[in-house]
Design a protein around this motif. Structure first.
Motif, mmCIF file in Angstrom:
data_model
loop_
_atom_site.group_PDB
_atom_site.id
_atom_site.type_symbol
_atom_site.label_atom_id
_atom_site.label_comp_id
_atom_site.label_asym_id
_atom_site.label_seq_id
_atom_site.Cartn_x
_atom_site.Cartn_y
_atom_site.Cartn_z
ATOM 1 N N VAL A 189 0.848 -1.193 0.000
ATOM 2 C CA VAL A 189 0.000 0.000 0.000
ATOM 3 C C VAL A 189 0.883 1.242 0.000
ATOM 4 O O VAL A 189 1.897 1.305 0.708
ATOM 5 C CB VAL A 189 -0.928 0.015 1.232
ATOM 6 N N LYS A 190 0.485 2.204 -0.795
ATOM 7 C CA LYS A 190 1.143 3.501 -0.777
ATOM 8 C C LYS A 190 0.112 4.571 -0.450
ATOM 9 O O LYS A 190 -1.083 4.400 -0.722
ATOM 10 C CB LYS A 190 1.820 3.798 -2.113
ATOM 11 N N THR A 191 0.556 5.636 0.125
ATOM 12 C CA THR A 191 -0.343 6.699 0.566
ATOM 13 C C THR A 191 -0.201 7.922 -0.328
ATOM 14 O O THR A 191 0.877 8.188 -0.887
ATOM 15 C CB THR A 191 -0.064 7.094 2.024
ATOM 16 N N VAL A 192 -1.295 8.646 -0.452
ATOM 17 C CA VAL A 192 -1.331 9.896 -1.203
ATOM 18 C C VAL A 192 -1.923 10.965 -0.294
ATOM 19 O O VAL A 192 -3.037 10.802 0.215
ATOM 20 C CB VAL A 192 -2.170 9.755 -2.492
ATOM 21 N N GLU A 193 -1.173 12.033 -0.104
ATOM 22 C CA GLU A 193 -1.647 13.142 0.723
ATOM 23 C C GLU A 193 -2.207 14.234 -0.184
ATOM 24 O O GLU A 193 -1.596 14.584 -1.203
ATOM 25 C CB GLU A 193 -0.514 13.717 1.581
ATOM 26 N N ALA A 194 -3.380 14.764 0.195
ATOM 27 C CA ALA A 194 -4.009 15.794 -0.631
ATOM 28 C C ALA A 194 -4.874 16.701 0.232
ATOM 29 O O ALA A 194 -5.141 16.404 1.406
ATOM 30 C CB ALA A 194 -4.833 15.155 -1.745
ATOM 31 N N LEU A 195 -5.304 17.790 -0.386
ATOM 32 C CA LEU A 195 -6.235 18.724 0.246
ATOM 33 C C LEU A 195 -7.524 18.742 -0.570
ATOM 34 O O LEU A 195 -7.496 18.782 -1.793
ATOM 35 C CB LEU A 195 -5.648 20.139 0.322
ATOM 36 N N VAL A 196 -8.653 18.750 0.144
ATOM 37 C CA VAL A 196 -9.963 18.674 -0.513
ATOM 38 C C VAL A 196 -10.779 19.905 -0.143
ATOM 39 O O VAL A 196 -10.792 20.329 1.021
ATOM 40 C CB VAL A 196 -10.723 17.397 -0.107
ATOM 41 N N SER A 197 -11.452 20.461 -1.127
ATOM 42 C CA SER A 197 -12.377 21.567 -0.917
ATOM 43 C C SER A 197 -13.663 21.258 -1.676
ATOM 44 O O SER A 197 -13.622 21.064 -2.901
ATOM 45 C CB SER A 197 -11.765 22.885 -1.410
ATOM 46 N N SER A 198 -14.796 21.210 -0.956
ATOM 47 C CA SER A 198 -16.066 20.839 -1.573
ATOM 48 C C SER A 198 -17.157 21.803 -1.159
ATOM 49 O O SER A 198 -17.042 22.505 -0.138
ATOM 50 C CB SER A 198 -16.465 19.410 -1.184
ATOM 51 N N ALA A 199 -18.216 21.822 -1.941
ATOM 52 C CA ALA A 199 -19.400 22.634 -1.648
ATOM 53 C C ALA A 199 -20.623 21.741 -1.762
ATOM 54 O O ALA A 199 -20.777 20.991 -2.745
ATOM 55 C CB ALA A 199 -19.506 23.813 -2.597
ATOM 56 N N TRP A 200 -21.500 21.836 -0.759
ATOM 57 C CA TRP A 200 -22.719 21.038 -0.711
ATOM 58 C C TRP A 200 -23.918 21.967 -0.557
ATOM 59 O O TRP A 200 -23.837 23.006 0.076
ATOM 60 C CB TRP A 200 -22.676 20.044 0.462
ATOM 61 N N ARG A 201 -25.036 21.546 -1.112
ATOM 62 C CA ARG A 201 -26.270 22.320 -1.006
ATOM 63 C C ARG A 201 -27.418 21.371 -0.691
ATOM 64 O O ARG A 201 -27.406 20.198 -1.084
ATOM 65 C CB ARG A 201 -26.550 23.077 -2.307
ATOM 66 N N GLN A 202 -28.397 21.894 0.009
ATOM 67 C CA GLN A 202 -29.566 21.099 0.379
ATOM 68 C C GLN A 202 -30.710 21.432 -0.580
ATOM 69 O O GLN A 202 -31.045 22.596 -0.788
ATOM 70 C CB GLN A 202 -29.984 21.382 1.822
ATOM 71 N N VAL A 203 -31.317 20.392 -1.126
ATOM 72 C CA VAL A 203 -32.399 20.574 -2.097
ATOM 73 C C VAL A 203 -33.740 20.540 -1.375
ATOM 74 O O VAL A 203 -33.819 20.360 -0.150
ATOM 75 C CB VAL A 203 -32.329 19.486 -3.178
ATOM 76 N N ALA A 204 -34.826 20.710 -2.158
ATOM 77 C CA ALA A 204 -36.162 20.813 -1.564
ATOM 78 C C ALA A 204 -36.557 19.553 -0.809
ATOM 79 O O ALA A 204 -37.307 19.610 0.167
ATOM 80 C CB ALA A 204 -37.185 21.112 -2.657
ATOM 81 N N SER A 205 -36.068 18.403 -1.220
ATOM 82 C CA SER A 205 -36.410 17.151 -0.543
ATOM 83 C C SER A 205 -35.721 17.005 0.801
ATOM 84 O O SER A 205 -36.047 16.107 1.582
ATOM 85 C CB SER A 205 -36.042 15.963 -1.433
#
Length: 216
Positions: A189-205
């Motif tokens: 196994v090898k590892t990968v280091e990263a940075l994550v940036s995400s955007a989430w929104r809530q829908v009508a349901s």
């Protein structure tokens, strides 16, 4: 002595200035003392309840009621806000997204909006942003290429960016196989280091869907 009119100048034994016997003087003194006692009692009765200026005793301060210490369960009420629930939802959705990307990347489309944009160089092999049909095809190809064994999310930072929309950023460690399996079935196994940036929104349901994500 008797006078010419037959009157006498001797003091009357029953007059105002008539001498009193010892018993009469005792009765008068007793009535006088009793009157003084009644006057004293009446004076105390009228001033009852008033503070005595000569009383050096200080009044005791009212006892303060000790506030009950909050139990760990009480803190749950503080987290029951729209902001807290939105932040918790963003963290939970990110975990579900990465779990799906590790197990079956094509299924990750279920958590994305139709206009979602993704840039994920460890998964796709490049940093190009993909959306629509291109994103769906790239996820399907990733089922057999560049798959991850697991992921570990670092401390997330969540911020509100709009009405029922949040952004989340965090470091992530990805684990992927390296080389072919050994004869005993073990995999390097090898590892990968990263940075994550995400955007989430809530829908009508009430569901949350991914609007964008970038892995750098």
């Amino acid at each position: 002595m008797p006078s010419m009119l037959g009157l006498t100048t001797d003091p009357s034994p029953h007059g105002l200035n008539a001498p009193r016997t010892q018993q009469e003087r005792f009765d008068v003194d007793d009535d006088s003392n009793q009157g003084k006692q009644l006057a004293t009692r009446a004076s105390h009765a009228m001033t009852r309840g008033a503070p005595d200026n000569n009383d050096t005793r200080s009044a005791q301060p009212p006892q303060q009621t000790q506030k009950p210490q909050s139990s760990p369960d009480d803190t749950k009420g503080r987290e029951n806000t729209i902001k807290a629930r939105s932040h918790a939802a963003a963290v939970e959705m990110e975990k579900l997204l990465w779990q799906t990307l590790c197990d079956r990347p094509s299924y990750a489309w279920r958590y994305m909006g139709k206009d979602a944009v993704m840039s994920n160089w460890p998964l796709f092999g490049d940093s190009d942003a993909r959306e629509g049909d291109d994103l769906r095809e790239s996820l399907e190809k990733a089922n057999d290429e560049n798959r991850f064994l697991s992921s570990r999310m670092g401390e997330p930072h969540v911020a509100e960016i709009g009405l029922m929309a949040v952004a989340i950023a965090y470091p992530i460690t990805l684990f992927r196989p390296s080389g072919k399996p050994e004869a005993d079935g073990s995999v390097r196994v090898k590892t990968v280091e990263a940075l994550v940036s995400s955007a989430w929104r809530q829908v009508a349901s009430g569901d949350w869907e991914l609007a964008s994500t970038m892995v750098a």
